[in-house]
Design an enzyme around this catalytic site. Structure first.
Site, PDB file in Angstrom:
ATOM      1  N   ARG A  36      34.306  58.479  43.746  1.00  0.00           N
ATOM      2  CA  ARG A  36      33.648  59.128  42.600  1.00  0.00           C
ATOM      3  C   ARG A  36      32.680  60.223  43.048  1.00  0.00           C
ATOM      4  O   ARG A  36      32.515  61.219  42.354  1.00  0.00           O
ATOM      5  CB  ARG A  36      32.881  58.094  41.777  1.00  0.00           C
ATOM      6  CG  ARG A  36      33.810  57.264  40.944  1.00  0.00           C
ATOM      7  CD  ARG A  36      33.063  56.338  40.046  1.00  0.00           C
ATOM      8  NE  ARG A  36      33.983  55.843  39.039  1.00  0.00           N
ATOM      9  CZ  ARG A  36      33.637  55.068  38.035  1.00  0.00           C
ATOM     10  NH1 ARG A  36      32.387  54.690  37.897  1.00  0.00           N
ATOM     11  NH2 ARG A  36      34.531  54.674  37.158  1.00  0.00           N
ATOM     12  N   LYS A 197      44.673  42.669  27.821  1.00  0.00           N
ATOM     13  CA  LYS A 197      44.506  42.488  26.381  1.00  0.00           C
ATOM     14  C   LYS A 197      45.174  43.557  25.548  1.00  0.00           C
ATOM     15  O   LYS A 197      44.982  44.745  25.772  1.00  0.00           O
ATOM     16  CB  LYS A 197      43.011  42.474  26.054  1.00  0.00           C
ATOM     17  CG  LYS A 197      42.300  41.246  26.579  1.00  0.00           C
ATOM     18  CD  LYS A 197      41.144  40.880  25.690  1.00  0.00           C
ATOM     19  CE  LYS A 197      39.859  41.122  26.407  1.00  0.00           C
ATOM     20  NZ  LYS A 197      38.743  41.502  25.631  1.00  0.00           N
ATOM     21  N   GLY A 348      39.924  52.863  36.003  1.00  0.00           N
ATOM     22  CA  GLY A 348      39.674  51.426  35.875  1.00  0.00           C
ATOM     23  C   GLY A 348      40.643  50.615  36.708  1.00  0.00           C
ATOM     24  O   GLY A 348      40.879  50.915  37.881  1.00  0.00           O
ATOM     25  N   GLY A 371      37.207  53.417  30.461  1.00  0.00           N
ATOM     26  CA  GLY A 371      36.952  53.432  29.020  1.00  0.00           C
ATOM     27  C   GLY A 371      37.099  54.821  28.420  1.00  0.00           C
ATOM     28  O   GLY A 371      37.661  54.984  27.332  1.00  0.00           O
TER      29      GLY A 371
HETATM   30  P1  AMP Z   1      42.746  45.374  31.471  1.00  0.00           P
HETATM   31  O1  AMP Z   1      41.289  45.408  31.786  1.00  0.00           O
HETATM   32  O2  AMP Z   1      43.052  45.005  30.060  1.00  0.00           O
HETATM   33  O3  AMP Z   1      43.480  46.618  31.937  1.00  0.00           O
HETATM   34  O4  AMP Z   1      43.329  44.155  32.316  1.00  0.00           O
HETATM   35  C1  AMP Z   1      43.421  44.165  33.695  1.00  0.00           C
HETATM   36  C2  AMP Z   1      43.580  42.762  34.152  1.00  0.00           C
HETATM   37  O5  AMP Z   1      44.732  42.216  33.601  1.00  0.00           O
HETATM   38  C3  AMP Z   1      43.733  42.656  35.647  1.00  0.00           C
HETATM   39  O6  AMP Z   1      42.662  41.907  36.166  1.00  0.00           O
HETATM   40  C4  AMP Z   1      45.056  41.927  35.821  1.00  0.00           C
HETATM   41  O7  AMP Z   1      45.023  40.967  36.850  1.00  0.00           O
HETATM   42  C5  AMP Z   1      45.233  41.238  34.502  1.00  0.00           C
HETATM   43  N1  AMP Z   1      46.639  40.902  34.212  1.00  0.00           N
HETATM   44  C6  AMP Z   1      47.701  41.722  34.238  1.00  0.00           C
HETATM   45  N2  AMP Z   1      48.824  41.040  33.973  1.00  0.00           N
HETATM   46  C7  AMP Z   1      48.478  39.749  33.788  1.00  0.00           C
HETATM   47  C8  AMP Z   1      49.190  38.574  33.468  1.00  0.00           C
HETATM   48  N3  AMP Z   1      50.521  38.593  33.301  1.00  0.00           N
HETATM   49  N4  AMP Z   1      48.495  37.427  33.307  1.00  0.00           N
HETATM   50  C9  AMP Z   1      47.151  37.415  33.470  1.00  0.00           C
HETATM   51  N5  AMP Z   1      46.419  38.492  33.763  1.00  0.00           N
HETATM   52  C10 AMP Z   1      47.080  39.648  33.932  1.00  0.00           C
END
Ligand code: AMP
Length: 390
Positions: A36, A197, A348, A371
């Site tokens: 960064r 999510k 991220g 974000g």
């Molecule tokens: P996000 O912040 O929504 O982009 O989520 C990222 C996180 O989602 C990372 O820590 C990944 O390890 C987790 N992730 C991705 N795929 C899976 C999965 N199939 N089951 C559980 N966690 C997951």
């Protein structure tokens, strides 16, 4: 309206407040990843080479008050090294001593102000604090794309008091890359979405259905979509309160002739900590999907190889654990090696997952914002960018 670029400013003889994103990971006072900081060096050099004095500022972490461990001292030392000139750390971002230090700067000098978030007024976008921050500076440059989605004193409030303002080179690069996906992208334009999510990315999916041709969905969020279609997902992570919305998005995409591509096989385990894994097309009731399987990887790569523009946000599996990282890595490496495809990688977790691989240099752009990238892609106007307009 695109923000003005730093190149439109007359900087000679001015004290230039440069908002950077130096929110770097630290361990025992040592910078763990300088990306960064490095990303803003061209902006800082431009200011000093044009005869401006660069007054650099940033937040670091989330302190509620003055916290010695979150001092920007290591960043000042790093900057002194890479710029080859002394970058002193002011004891605070406002106040008389700091004001005097700024007054004494000569053209070509640079100074770093102490962590903005030592003052709660920064995040509160306080008017008086913004005024203080602006004191003694004749131009303002915002290069902190990673914080542009926040209306804070240093990203928004301060612009009320400095008329001469523009976006730095990093901010311009970020905005141009994201605009190339959202405004008249070259088709076929494909999104890869993953992560934990669905709820975080609903707005982005809606915007992608309107603008792009196909959306490839992996990661845990795929299981909410699969369950909404009636497919068994065992104990995979699912947002049950988003099933109706997921169904609506699938219907909306179908009605608009856009494709949402979901996994056809999975790497499963009894739990996320488990070493023993299996590759399946149907997830057993007592297991959870933790990565996309090889057939899904192939189908995603086939989609990507026909694309001209690709935007990727979110890992395709639990990439932090090696047994579940292969889907993300294989898709990433294949995309990086596709000539002629514009590939924009969200910041991220996506950048954390693939940004340090040797092939990641071949992506068109890796964003420094998590974000901020999501909000931009959703079509939300970023306050830090809006504040740069006159
Ligand atoms: P996000 O912040 O929504 O982009 O989520 C990222 C996180 O989602 C990372 O820590 C990944 O390890 C987790 N992730 C991705 N795929 C899976 C999965 N199939 N089951 C559980 N966690 C997951």
């Amino acid at each position: 309206m695109p923000a003005r670029s730093i190149t439109s400013l007359q900087l000679g003889g001015k004290k230039v407040l440069v908002r950077c994103d130096f929110n770097v990971p630290l361990a025992e006072g040592k910078i763990q990843d300088s990306e960064r900081i490095d990303a803003s060096l061209d902006t800082i050099r431009y200011v000093t080479e044009r005869g401006g004095a660069a007054v650099l500022c940033s937040h670091l972490g989330r302190p509620k008050e003055r916290t010695p461990e979150l001092s920007l001292k290591p960043v000042a030392e790093y900057l002194t090294n890479v710029l080859g000139k002394k970058v002193a750390l002011a004891p605070d971002c406002i106040g008389d001593i700091t004001g005097k230090m700024i007054e004494m700067l000569k053209p070509g000098d640079a100074i770093l102000l102490e962590n903005l978030r030592f003052h709660p007024e920064e995040e509160a976008n306080d008017r008086d604090f913004s005024h203080e921050l602006a004191r003694g500076k004749q131009a303002y440059v915002n290069d902190a794309f990673g914080t542009a989605h926040r209306a804070h004193a240093s990203t928004a409030g301060v612009t009320r008091f400095i008329a001469e303002r523009a976006a730095g080179f990093l901010m311009m690069r970020e905005l141009e890359a994201l605009r190339s996906v959202t405004v008249n992208p070259e088709h076929p334009a494909v999104a890869i979405l993953g992560g934990a999510k669905v709820s975080d990315k609903m707005g982005v999916i809606k915007s992608f259905i309107a603008k792009l041709d196909a959306i490839l969905i992996g990661g845990a969020m795929a299981y909410t979509f699969l369950k909404a279609k009636g497919v068994g997902v065992g104990r995979s992570r699912v947002e049950d309160d988003k099933l109706v919305l997921a169904r609506e998005l699938l219907d909306e995409a179908a009605a608009k002739g856009k494709r949402i591509v979901l996994p056809v096989d999975h790497v499963v385990a009894i739990s996320a900590d488990e070493e023993s894994t299996a590759t399946v097309t149907q997830i057993p009731v007592d297991m959870m999907g933790l990565d996309i399987g090889p057939a899904t990887v192939d189908s995603f790569i086939a989609e990507l190889s026909r694309a001209k523009t690709v935007i990727w946000n979110g890992p395709l599996g639990l990439f932090e654990r090696e047994p579940f990282s292969h889907g993300t890595m294989r898709v990433g490496e294949a995309l990086a090696n596709m000539p002629g495809v514009k590939s924009i990688i969200g910041g991220g977790d996506t950048a954390a997952a693939v940004g340090h691989q040797p092939w990641s240099k071949q992506f068109t752009h890796i964003s420094t914002g998590g974000g901020a990238t999501l909000e931009f892609l959703e079509g939300i106007e970023l306050p830090g960018v809006k504040a740069l307009e006159s």
